[in-house]
Motif scaffolding. Structure first.
Motif, PDB file in Angstrom:
ATOM      1  N   ARG A  19      16.773 -30.367  -0.660  1.00  8.98           N
ATOM      2  CA  ARG A  19      15.473 -30.771  -1.189  1.00  8.98           C
ATOM      3  C   ARG A  19      14.804 -31.811  -0.309  1.00  8.98           C
ATOM      4  O   ARG A  19      13.696 -32.234  -0.583  1.00  8.98           O
ATOM      5  CB  ARG A  19      15.641 -31.311  -2.605  1.00  8.98           C
ATOM      6  CG  ARG A  19      16.045 -30.221  -3.568  1.00  8.98           C
ATOM      7  CD  ARG A  19      15.896 -30.689  -5.004  1.00  8.98           C
ATOM      8  NE  ARG A  19      16.114 -29.576  -5.890  1.00  8.98           N
ATOM      9  CZ  ARG A  19      17.132 -29.493  -6.737  1.00  8.98           C
ATOM     10  NH1 ARG A  19      18.023 -30.446  -6.788  1.00  8.98           N
ATOM     11  NH2 ARG A  19      17.258 -28.444  -7.510  1.00  8.98           N
ATOM     12  N   ALA A  36      13.859 -25.090  -1.971  1.00 10.62           N
ATOM     13  CA  ALA A  36      14.283 -25.882  -3.126  1.00 10.62           C
ATOM     14  C   ALA A  36      13.468 -27.161  -3.293  1.00 10.62           C
ATOM     15  O   ALA A  36      13.455 -27.746  -4.369  1.00 10.62           O
ATOM     16  CB  ALA A  36      15.768 -26.224  -3.030  1.00 10.62           C
ATOM     17  N   ALA A  37      12.782 -27.588  -2.235  1.00 10.84           N
ATOM     18  CA  ALA A  37      11.956 -28.795  -2.332  1.00 10.84           C
ATOM     19  C   ALA A  37      10.646 -28.510  -3.042  1.00 10.84           C
ATOM     20  O   ALA A  37       9.985 -29.426  -3.524  1.00 10.84           O
ATOM     21  CB  ALA A  37      11.679 -29.360  -0.943  1.00 10.84           C
TER      22      ALA A  37
END
Length: 114
Positions: A19, A36-37
């Protein structure tokens, strides 16, 4: 791709999600490059077309590799052992004719004629 090979179900398990950007070997200098960030687990699951998606927790990852404090987890935690330059700040500074360096942090941004 896996479904095309005949899989009826796809269950994806991944180490901890990245992230934050990693500057120590994983070439992901910008948060815009990290799925995912910028997306929820459900959004990622749909994107990869999996029936389920799960991540190891950082403690579980550390246990899985029998870590005794020898590994770097900066790309998971954002806690880097050295001073870093944010690539987004660096690119913006370059666009304005400024260069940001660790040396310049003591005196601010420095204008360079490039």
């Amino acid at each position: 791709m896996v479904r095309g090979a005949g899989a009826r179900e796809v269950h994806l398990r991944v180490s901890c999600p990245h992230r934050v950007a990693c500057f120590y070997g994983v070439d992901t200098p910008s948060l815009t490059e990290l799925i995912a960030a910028n997306n929820s687990i459900e959004e990622i699951r749909q994107f990869v077309e999996a029936d389920s998606l799960g991540y190891l927790s950082l403690p579980a990852l550390r246990e899985a590799v029998a870590d005794k404090g020898d590994y770097c987890y900066a790309c998971y935690t954002g806690n880097y052992p050295t001073q870093l330059v944010n690539i987004d700040d660096l690119l913006a500074a370059k666009d304005r004719g400024l260069i940001y360096t660790p040396l310049a942090t003591k005196v601010g941004l420095v204008r360079l004629n490039i």
